[in-house]
Design a protein around this motif. Structure first.
Motif, short mmCIF file in Angstrom:
data_model
loop_
_atom_site.label_atom_id
_atom_site.label_comp_id
_atom_site.label_asym_id
_atom_site.label_seq_id
_atom_site.Cartn_x
_atom_site.Cartn_y
_atom_site.Cartn_z
N MET A 1 -14.35 10.45 -1.77
CA MET A 1 -13.91 11.42 -2.76
C MET A 1 -12.39 11.50 -2.74
SD MET A 1 -14.58 15.53 -2.94
CE MET A 1 -16.32 15.34 -2.89
N LYS A 2 -11.79 11.43 -3.90
CA LYS A 2 -10.33 11.51 -4.00
C LYS A 2 -9.89 12.95 -3.78
CE LYS A 2 -9.93 9.46 -8.02
NZ LYS A 2 -9.33 8.94 -9.24
N LYS A 3 -8.80 13.12 -3.05
CA LYS A 3 -8.26 14.45 -2.82
C LYS A 3 -7.44 14.93 -4.00
CE LYS A 3 -7.99 15.00 2.06
NZ LYS A 3 -7.14 15.47 3.12
N GLN A 4 -6.72 14.01 -4.62
CA GLN A 4 -5.87 14.36 -5.76
C GLN A 4 -6.32 13.55 -6.96
OE1 GLN A 4 -3.30 16.60 -5.81
NE2 GLN A 4 -3.64 17.16 -3.70
N GLY A 5 -5.96 14.00 -8.14
CA GLY A 5 -6.33 13.30 -9.35
C GLY A 5 -5.41 12.13 -9.66
N LEU A 6 -5.49 11.09 -8.88
CA LEU A 6 -4.69 9.90 -9.14
C LEU A 6 -5.45 8.99 -10.09
CD1 LEU A 6 -3.51 9.11 -5.50
CD2 LEU A 6 -2.20 10.22 -7.31
N ASP A 7 -4.73 8.43 -11.06
CA ASP A 7 -5.41 7.51 -11.98
C ASP A 7 -5.33 6.08 -11.43
OD1 ASP A 7 -2.90 6.45 -12.66
OD2 ASP A 7 -2.74 7.66 -14.48
N ALA A 8 -5.98 5.16 -12.11
CA ALA A 8 -6.05 3.77 -11.65
C ALA A 8 -4.66 3.13 -11.55
CB ALA A 8 -6.95 2.96 -12.60
N THR A 9 -3.77 3.46 -12.46
CA THR A 9 -2.42 2.89 -12.42
C THR A 9 -1.67 3.38 -11.18
OG1 THR A 9 -2.36 2.74 -14.82
CG2 THR A 9 -0.24 2.67 -13.69
N GLU A 10 -1.81 4.65 -10.87
CA GLU A 10 -1.13 5.19 -9.69
C GLU A 10 -1.70 4.56 -8.41
OE1 GLU A 10 0.07 9.56 -11.45
OE2 GLU A 10 -2.01 9.18 -10.85
N ILE A 11 -2.99 4.31 -8.38
CA ILE A 11 -3.60 3.64 -7.23
C ILE A 11 -3.03 2.22 -7.11
CG2 ILE A 11 -5.76 2.72 -6.27
CD1 ILE A 11 -5.48 5.78 -6.03
N ARG A 12 -2.86 1.52 -8.25
CA ARG A 12 -2.28 0.17 -8.21
C ARG A 12 -0.83 0.22 -7.72
NH1 ARG A 12 -4.71 -0.28 -13.31
NH2 ARG A 12 -2.67 -0.43 -14.33
N ILE A 13 -0.08 1.23 -8.14
CA ILE A 13 1.31 1.37 -7.68
C ILE A 13 1.33 1.60 -6.17
CG2 ILE A 13 3.35 2.88 -7.74
CD1 ILE A 13 2.71 3.32 -10.75
N LEU A 14 0.52 2.52 -5.69
CA LEU A 14 0.48 2.81 -4.26
C LEU A 14 0.02 1.59 -3.46
CD1 LEU A 14 -0.92 6.45 -4.29
CD2 LEU A 14 1.42 5.73 -3.77
N SER A 15 -0.96 0.87 -3.97
CA SER A 15 -1.45 -0.34 -3.29
C SER A 15 -0.35 -1.40 -3.21
CB SER A 15 -2.66 -0.91 -4.02
OG SER A 15 -3.76 -0.03 -3.92
N ALA A 16 0.39 -1.59 -4.30
CA ALA A 16 1.47 -2.58 -4.32
C ALA A 16 2.56 -2.22 -3.32
CB ALA A 16 2.05 -2.71 -5.72
N VAL A 17 2.93 -0.97 -3.28
CA VAL A 17 3.96 -0.52 -2.35
C VAL A 17 3.46 -0.63 -0.91
CG1 VAL A 17 5.28 1.51 -1.62
CG2 VAL A 17 5.11 0.96 -4.03
N GLN A 18 2.20 -0.30 -0.69
CA GLN A 18 1.65 -0.40 0.66
C GLN A 18 1.64 -1.85 1.13
OE1 GLN A 18 -2.59 0.28 1.12
NE2 GLN A 18 -2.28 1.17 3.13
N GLN A 19 1.31 -2.75 0.26
CA GLN A 19 1.20 -4.16 0.63
C GLN A 19 2.56 -4.85 0.73
OE1 GLN A 19 -1.36 -6.46 -1.89
NE2 GLN A 19 -1.14 -8.30 -0.66
N HIS A 20 3.49 -4.51 -0.17
CA HIS A 20 4.75 -5.24 -0.25
C HIS A 20 5.98 -4.46 0.19
CE1 HIS A 20 2.67 -8.45 -2.38
NE2 HIS A 20 2.13 -7.53 -3.15
N GLY A 21 5.87 -3.17 0.39
CA GLY A 21 7.04 -2.36 0.76
C GLY A 21 7.89 -2.07 -0.45
N GLN A 22 9.18 -1.92 -0.24
CA GLN A 22 10.07 -1.63 -1.36
C GLN A 22 10.15 -2.84 -2.28
OE1 GLN A 22 13.62 -0.39 0.83
NE2 GLN A 22 13.28 1.67 0.04
N LEU A 23 10.01 -2.58 -3.56
CA LEU A 23 10.04 -3.63 -4.58
C LEU A 23 11.05 -3.27 -5.65
CD1 LEU A 23 6.17 -3.83 -4.99
CD2 LEU A 23 7.59 -5.66 -4.06
N SER A 24 11.53 -4.27 -6.34
CA SER A 24 12.39 -4.01 -7.49
C SER A 24 11.53 -3.39 -8.59
CB SER A 24 13.04 -5.29 -7.99
OG SER A 24 12.06 -6.13 -8.59
N LYS A 25 12.19 -2.74 -9.50
CA LYS A 25 11.50 -2.13 -10.64
C LYS A 25 10.69 -3.18 -11.40
CE LYS A 25 13.84 0.85 -13.19
NZ LYS A 25 14.68 1.49 -14.24
N THR A 26 11.28 -4.34 -11.63
CA THR A 26 10.63 -5.41 -12.39
C THR A 26 9.42 -5.97 -11.65
OG1 THR A 26 12.76 -5.98 -13.35
CG2 THR A 26 11.02 -7.62 -13.54
N ARG A 27 9.59 -6.24 -10.35
CA ARG A 27 8.48 -6.82 -9.58
C ARG A 27 7.31 -5.85 -9.47
NH1 ARG A 27 5.03 -10.37 -8.74
NH2 ARG A 27 4.42 -10.76 -6.62
#
Length: 163
Positions: A1-27
């Motif tokens: 169960m999700k604690k907060q109302g995160l949408d699929a795009t926000e989950i993708r953003i968090l996943s990308a940052v978790q996997q790759h660390g700091q990224l450029s805006k474009t990447r």
């Protein structure tokens, strides 16, 4: 169960940052499949909301220095809130303790400790036993090699929690 109302795009953003660390805006936008400006705005909101605690480099410590890693299970004598608070406050101040989780069941805590030598580890344990932390017993397990270290797959966790 999700604690907060995160949408699929926000989950993708968090996943990308978790996997790759700091990224450029474009990447980041490429990885998330969103245009750069709205993607970056969402990232800023996620940071402000406390979903991202920080960015870290994963070091190949074994290539830098020889060290001893020990897993320690600890059981406290008493199970009062003050005992847990005193122990946890003490542990937070030890650089050698690199992970510590509170557990239910037979042991109260499981810690991962990194020290330069086994003698340094034993010295640390002697200090802890002398610090009046109400440690009843502890067991140690010497780590001989790292098999896997990773972070949870956020997208997979979210998908499974929604079922």
């Amino acid at each position: 169960m999700k604690k907060q109302g995160l949408d699929a795009t926000e989950i993708r953003i968090l996943s990308a940052v978790q996997q790759h660390g700091q990224l450029s805006k474009t990447r980041l936008a490429e990885l998330v499949n969103l245009s750069p400006t709205p993607c970056w705005a969402r990232l800023v909101r996620l940071k402000a909301a406390g979903y991202i605690r920080g960015y870290h480099a994963e070091l190949a410590l074994d290539r830098i220095i020889d060290f001893t890693q020990v897993v320690v299970t600890i059981s406290l004598t008493h199970h009062r809130k003050t005992d847990f608070d005193r122990f946890e406050t003490y542990i937070r101040g030890l650089d050698e303790v690199i992970d510590c989780i509170a557990t239910g069941g037979g042991m109260d805590y499981v810690m991962k400790v990194a020290t330069p030598t086994l003698a340094a580890f034993q010295s640390l344990m002697d200090e802890m036993l002398s610090a009046e932390l109400s440690i009843d017993r502890y067991m140690t397990y010497i780590a001989t090699r790292q098999i896997k270290t990773s972070r949870p797959n956020l997208a997979k966790l979210v998908a499974k929690s929604e079922k």
